[in-house]
Each structure stands twice: as C-alpha cells, then as structure tokens.
Design a protein around this motif. Structure first.
Motif, PDB file in Angstrom:
ATOM      1  N   GLU A  39     -14.475  -1.466 -19.369  1.00  0.00           N
ATOM      2  CA  GLU A  39     -13.206  -2.107 -19.722  1.00  0.00           C
ATOM      3  C   GLU A  39     -12.516  -1.308 -20.820  1.00  0.00           C
ATOM      4  OE1 GLU A  39     -11.844  -6.158 -22.031  1.00  0.00           O
ATOM      5  OE2 GLU A  39     -13.491  -6.308 -20.565  1.00  0.00           O
ATOM      6  N   ILE A  40     -11.204  -1.105 -20.645  1.00  0.00           N
ATOM      7  CA  ILE A  40     -10.428  -0.343 -21.621  1.00  0.00           C
ATOM      8  C   ILE A  40     -10.139  -1.199 -22.843  1.00  0.00           C
ATOM      9  CG2 ILE A  40      -8.181   0.736 -22.083  1.00  0.00           C
ATOM     10  CD1 ILE A  40      -8.106   1.669 -19.232  1.00  0.00           C
ATOM     11  N   THR A  41     -10.274  -0.590 -24.034  1.00  0.00           N
ATOM     12  CA  THR A  41      -9.839  -1.248 -25.266  1.00  0.00           C
ATOM     13  C   THR A  41      -9.289  -0.181 -26.204  1.00  0.00           C
ATOM     14  OG1 THR A  41     -10.522  -2.661 -27.105  1.00  0.00           O
ATOM     15  CG2 THR A  41     -12.110  -1.052 -26.354  1.00  0.00           C
ATOM     16  N   GLY A  42      -8.312  -0.557 -27.026  1.00  0.00           N
ATOM     17  CA  GLY A  42      -7.721   0.360 -27.994  1.00  0.00           C
ATOM     18  C   GLY A  42      -6.959   1.511 -27.362  1.00  0.00           C
ATOM     19  N   PHE A  43      -6.308   1.254 -26.218  1.00  0.00           N
ATOM     20  CA  PHE A  43      -5.605   2.343 -25.521  1.00  0.00           C
ATOM     21  C   PHE A  43      -4.350   2.752 -26.300  1.00  0.00           C
ATOM     22  CE2 PHE A  43      -2.520   4.112 -22.604  1.00  0.00           C
ATOM     23  CZ  PHE A  43      -3.275   4.993 -21.841  1.00  0.00           C
ATOM     24  N   SER A  44      -4.130   4.082 -26.411  1.00  0.00           N
ATOM     25  CA  SER A  44      -2.920   4.599 -27.041  1.00  0.00           C
ATOM     26  C   SER A  44      -2.593   5.943 -26.424  1.00  0.00           C
ATOM     27  CB  SER A  44      -3.105   4.736 -28.562  1.00  0.00           C
ATOM     28  OG  SER A  44      -4.096   5.717 -28.850  1.00  0.00           O
ATOM     29  N   PHE A  53      -8.773   6.130 -25.880  1.00  0.00           N
ATOM     30  CA  PHE A  53      -9.186   4.732 -25.729  1.00  0.00           C
ATOM     31  C   PHE A  53     -10.696   4.657 -25.798  1.00  0.00           C
ATOM     32  CE2 PHE A  53      -8.725   6.634 -21.563  1.00  0.00           C
ATOM     33  CZ  PHE A  53      -9.873   6.268 -20.874  1.00  0.00           C
ATOM     34  N   THR A  54     -11.195   3.427 -25.787  1.00  0.00           N
ATOM     35  CA  THR A  54     -12.635   3.185 -25.764  1.00  0.00           C
ATOM     36  C   THR A  54     -12.982   2.461 -24.480  1.00  0.00           C
ATOM     37  OG1 THR A  54     -12.789   3.088 -28.178  1.00  0.00           O
ATOM     38  CG2 THR A  54     -14.558   2.042 -26.924  1.00  0.00           C
ATOM     39  N   GLN A  61     -20.383   0.918 -25.877  1.00  0.00           N
ATOM     40  CA  GLN A  61     -19.053   1.474 -25.761  1.00  0.00           C
ATOM     41  C   GLN A  61     -19.104   2.973 -26.032  1.00  0.00           C
ATOM     42  OE1 GLN A  61     -16.741  -0.625 -28.662  1.00  0.00           O
ATOM     43  NE2 GLN A  61     -17.548   0.519 -30.381  1.00  0.00           N
ATOM     44  N   ARG A  79      -3.995  -0.183 -19.611  1.00  0.00           N
ATOM     45  CA  ARG A  79      -3.799  -1.082 -20.750  1.00  0.00           C
ATOM     46  C   ARG A  79      -5.095  -1.785 -21.082  1.00  0.00           C
ATOM     47  NH1 ARG A  79      -0.962  -3.518 -16.531  1.00  0.00           N
ATOM     48  NH2 ARG A  79      -1.900  -5.479 -15.804  1.00  0.00           N
ATOM     49  N   ASP A  80      -5.124  -2.338 -22.275  1.00  0.00           N
ATOM     50  CA  ASP A  80      -6.332  -3.007 -22.750  1.00  0.00           C
ATOM     51  C   ASP A  80      -6.726  -4.149 -21.817  1.00  0.00           C
ATOM     52  OD1 ASP A  80      -6.220  -1.277 -24.818  1.00  0.00           O
ATOM     53  OD2 ASP A  80      -5.761  -2.745 -26.375  1.00  0.00           O
ATOM     54  N   GLY A  81      -8.026  -4.275 -21.614  1.00  0.00           N
ATOM     55  CA  GLY A  81      -8.540  -5.365 -20.802  1.00  0.00           C
ATOM     56  C   GLY A  81      -8.744  -4.997 -19.352  1.00  0.00           C
TER      57      GLY A  81
END
Length: 445
Positions: A39-44, A53-54, A61, A79-81
């Motif tokens: 799962e994507i988190t902290g996307f930029s 991203f993480t 992770q 995107r996140d999530g």
C-alpha cells in the motif's frame, strides 16, 4: 566501550561507504529484479518529476523512488492508500544508508483482470442504452428532500452532511445505510436504493393531498449515492451489474459521487449525473440558501418598483380626470344661478299675466253682472297677494339687503358655525358676484 576481539577472530574494519556498496552488491545479486505488492503512503512528486513514497503492509515498509523516465509512463496518478504492484531493483541509498526500492514499473494491484472485466461490462451496458444521455434527467433546482445512500461510518457521510448543513439546512435528508465495500456491498446498495425509490414514489403519490402528509416522511426529489476514494478493489461494488440496473430504475434524478476525481465506475455512467467527489455531489443538489434569499430580495425590489410605478400612473390619471371635472361647488353654484334666473323669469311672467288679466277684467267689467265683477275683483286681490308673497321669497332680495349665501366644499348651505372647521374653504354668493373664503375664526351666537 570498544572491546578487544576474541582470540583467533580478526573482524574486518569497513569504511562506511564501502559497507553500503557491499550490501548493495549483495542485494543486487540476491534479489534483483524484484516485484513487490503493498500500500502506498507518503506519496509525493518533486519538481524534477521524480516520485517518492513508502510501500507498506501489516508487517513492514520500504522506501521507494521512481525516477521521472518511469513516472512519465504511468497512466494514472498514484495516491496514498492505493494497493499497488511495483517492479524494480533493491539498493542502498549510500548518503543515508537507507534501503530503498528503485521502481521501474507500477500498476494497481489486480488491475489487469478487474479492468478487463470493467471494460466488458461497460461495453455491454452501453450497448443496451443504460448510458444514453437522452434518459438522463436534470437535477431539481430546489429539492424538497434528499435521499442518501452510503456507509454510516464513512468519511463520505460526514462530508456530505457537512456540505448540506452549511448550504441548505432547511432541506431534510433521508439516509438509508448500505455497505459500500466487500462481497455483500452490491446487494446492500441495491436494497438501500430500492427503499429510497419506494419513499420517493410515496411522496409523489401524496403530493396535493395535505391530509395524507401528517407524519409522513419528506418527499424525496433527488438521491445521492456516495463513497470515498480507494483502490479498484475497494470501489468494485459500484462496478456491479446489479447496482447499475438498479440505478437506472430510479424514479428521481440520481447523482453518483464515488471515489476521487480520477475514479470512474459503472455507477457513474448509469447515474443522471456524476460528481467528482461526495462533497461535490452534495453541492450539486444544494444551491446555497443565501443565493435564493438574494434572488427573493431582488424580485421583491422589482415588484415594489413596478407597483410604485402603477400607483404613480393611477395618481396621474386621477389628477387629469379631476382637472377635466372641475370643482363640484362651482357646478352647484352655476345651477343655483340658473335656478334664480328661471325663478325671476317665472315671477316676471306671472306679473305680466296678472296685468293682462287686469286689463281684460276692466274691458269686461262694464258688460258683466255685478256678482261676476265682485268675484273677479276678489280673485284679482288673492292673485296680487300671492305674487307679493312669492316676491318676498326671492333669495336675490335677501342678498341685495347685504346678506351672503355660504356653502361648503360639497355645496351644502352653511347655516351654523359648527358645520365648518378652522381652515375649511367656503364659497360666498353675494348680490353681485361670488367669493372663495377660508374659515379663520368661529363664534357661536
């Protein structure tokens, strides 16, 4: 505290950079190339075009970097999530000593099979005419009630309720909860929509019957079907054929607000209108109350101006009619003068007739018997007395003695001071001419 090495063991002392490179070489030889699901988190995305991203799951992770050349090949914006599958190479970012995954390819998890299924169903329903623009209805300008289908614990519910409370707090909202994710969600959504359809039809049937509205739910003129964003799996209930066919059966306009702006579902194509977000769906059916109040103020001002113009026009026409009509007291005075002239003529005629009769009686007196002559003489005396009394009643004689005939504005004779008030206008007729007067003082005798 640095402890001396044990006997017989001579550990190698590494340079930090050399150790990082050695680890990177080991990872390269042991794992690469590699595919990871998470799962994507902290996307930029930086101004250079590189993405950072993480990727995580329940157990761990890992940091990820996707350089511009790979990011430009994406057909969607991560995107996140979102649950995704990435391809790339494990390495070590030596400047920080961090383990990182250099991403060379990225797609939504399970997107291939699900997307193909989505396209097949979309083509089938489109061929049947479920997406035809001719069957889509405009939204009501001022709905009497709003139906809402969503999960009672979802953020989408808070967003919609907040927007409606801010913009149209006077419009009732009927919530029918439903599951919006998982295997049971399509049946739950169809059941919730069907309940709202019955309420909407019942409200239409009761319209015009005040007696039937006592204790009844508010009439529903539009329905919102909403859910927050998520992966393609999270939103898959809104790509279900049963949900699509239930949506097109709605007796009132239906707005779909599922996911984020970049998300599209079969429900969006079947609905009368698609909103990019749940909040946008609420805003589409809720023109702010302040806008309507402003419009009412504008219409009230226009109505008042139009009414004032009509009143001014009627006043002008009344003034013109009054000028043509003249003063009623003047007309009365003219009629009085005419009456006096007629009375004068009548008196003159009577005297002339009496003179002629006297002359005739003198001619006949000699030839008539004594009794007839006496009778004529008596009648002549009565006639003279009547003429004298008539002359005494002539108002002109009174005026010639210095008196005046007073009348008020209505033409009525003023006989006592109590008939008028200070400042009233009165009309005086004299022996010769007339006067318009104003009452300045009253004295009772």
């Amino acid at each position: 505290m640095f402890e001396p090495p044990q006997a017989g063991v001579a550990p190698r002392i590494w340079e930090v950079g050399a150790l990082c490179r050695a680890i990177a070489d080991t990872l390269q030889a042991r794992f690469n190339p590699i595919a990871v699901r998470g799962e994507i988190t902290g996307f930029s995305r930086a101004s250079s075009g590189h993405c950072y991203f993480t990727l995580k799951d329940g157990q761990g992770q890992i940091r990820c970097a996707m350089f511009r050349r790979a990011a430009d090949l994406l057909d969607f914006m991560p995107r996140d999530g979102e649950l995704v599958e990435v391809r790339g190479r494990l390495g070590v970012y030596e400047a920080r000593g961090d383990l990182q995954l250099i991403v060379e390819g990225l797609r939504r998890a399970g997107q291939g099979a699900l997307f193909e299924q989505f396209l097949r169903l979309k083509a089938q329903l489109e061929a049947e005419g479920l997406f035809d623009g001719a069957r889509k209805r405009p939204l009501p300008v001022m709905p009497r009630g709003i139906g809402l289908v969503t999960s009672p614990g979802a953020a989408a519910l808070r967003d919609v309720v907040t927007a409606l409370a801010r913009r149209v707090p006077h419009i009732p909202v009927v919530l029918v909860p439903a599951l919006v994710q998982g295997a049971q969600a399509p049946a739950s959504i169809c059941d919730a929509l069907s309940k709202l359809y019955l309420l909407a039809q019942a409200g239409s049937a009761m319209e015009g019957d005040p007696a039937s509205k006592t204790g009844a739910p508010p009439p529903i003129d539009v329905i919102l079907l909403v859910r927050g964003g998520g992966s393609i799996e999270d939103l898959w209930a809104f790509n279900d054929e049963r949900v699509a066919r239930t949506i097109v059966q709605s007796p009132v306009p239906l707005v779909s607000g599922v996911g984020h702006e970049t998300d599209f579902t079969i429900a969006d194509f079947c609905a009368d209108l698609r909103a990019p977000t749940p909040t946008a769906a609420a805003e589409l059916v809720s023109e702010p109350r302040a806008v309507w109040l402003g419009a009412l103020d504008l219409l009230a001002g226009r109505l008042q101006d139009a009414a004032q113009r009509q009143i001014d026009l009627r006043h002008q026409r009344l003034d013109q009619a009054s000028q043509r009509l003249g003063r009623p007291s003047g007309l009365v005075a003219q009629q009085r003068l005419r009456l006096a002239a007629l009375a004068q003529r009548m008196r003159h005629g009577v005297l002339l007739k009496m003179q002629r009769m006297a002359q005739a009686s003198q001619a006949l007196e000699a030839s008539l018997p004594q009794g007839v002559r006496r009778s004529l003489a008596q009648r002549g005396e009565r006639l003279e007395r009547a003429a004298l009394r008539l002359e005494l009643l002539n108002p002109q004689l009174v005026l010639e003695r210095g008196y005046a005939l007073l009348t008020d504005a209505e033409g009525r004779a003023v006989l006592r001071p109590s008939q008028v008030r200070l400042g009233d206008a009165v009309h005086a007729r004299l022996a010769e001419g007339e006067l318009d007067l104003t009452v300045a003082q009253r004295r009772l005798l």
